[in-house]
Design an enzyme around this catalytic site. Sequence first.
Site, PDB file in Angstrom:
ATOM      1  N   CYS A 193     -12.494  -5.157 -41.863  1.00 20.00           N
ATOM      2  CA  CYS A 193     -11.134  -4.673 -41.674  1.00 20.00           C
ATOM      3  C   CYS A 193     -10.156  -5.390 -42.605  1.00 20.00           C
ATOM      4  O   CYS A 193     -10.415  -6.491 -43.090  1.00 20.00           O
ATOM      5  CB  CYS A 193     -10.713  -4.881 -40.224  1.00 20.00           C
TER       6      CYS A 193
ATOM      7  N   ASP B 101     -10.898  -7.820 -28.401  1.00 18.69           N
ATOM      8  CA  ASP B 101     -10.407  -8.794 -29.370  1.00 18.69           C
ATOM      9  C   ASP B 101      -9.719  -9.942 -28.633  1.00 18.69           C
ATOM     10  O   ASP B 101      -9.405  -9.845 -27.444  1.00 18.69           O
ATOM     11  CB  ASP B 101      -9.416  -8.102 -30.314  1.00 18.69           C
TER      12      ASP B 101
END
Length: 233
Positions: free
Chosen positions: A9, A132
């Site tokens: 990412c 996360d």
Amino acid sequence: MGTVRVKICGLTSVKGVDAAVKAGASYIGFVFFPKSPRNVEIACAAEFSRAVPQGIRRVAVTVDAADPVLDEIHRCVGVDMFQLHGGESPDRVADIRNAFGIPVMKSIGVADGTDLESAAEYAGVADQLLIDASPRNGMELPGGNGLGFDWNLVRGRHWPVPWMLAGGLTAGNVAKAVRVTGAGQVDVSSGVERAPGVKDAELIKAFVSSAHSACRPSSAACPKPGAAGMERL
């Protein structure tokens, strides 16, 4: 058991995209959030997107973005998935998914076990979940901070949609993270950088290799190849 899928990412260059593709990433993430050092302009992301071969998912990471912004990203960049990393409600997640007709991944920030209580509600409207680490007080970024959390909080947990593990992962700890959590998918950003927003090809290669070689618990199940994130289409 299938191979652990990797999302690289926060890519900000064609060179970074090429490194992720060559390493064997399954997802490529572009960040559209001005406060992030990984933020990319839509025109640049469109160029990067063209360097992604068919079969690798292009993911747009947004934070409480309005519909006109999402529409421009969708039209110009040609992404395959939205990753919603803000305070979007379940209703908002459902609305975005219905409006744009592509899979949606919703991030769940975790500091302790109570933070996972909302995961089931989001699993009812999103195509995937991103588990996360929650940002610490005072941090402006909702993700990409290099923070981890107690992986035991998600050990043995199951949701009705695929999920992805993120937060403080590196080539040195991703295999252990997979063993502890049973994650079939992992996401990394700062863990493969030599400076904020600057990806390192060797770190990307090492991370993907470590993730692919990870030994997962026999009870864990990976998304079927080619199907991750498409279950609701």
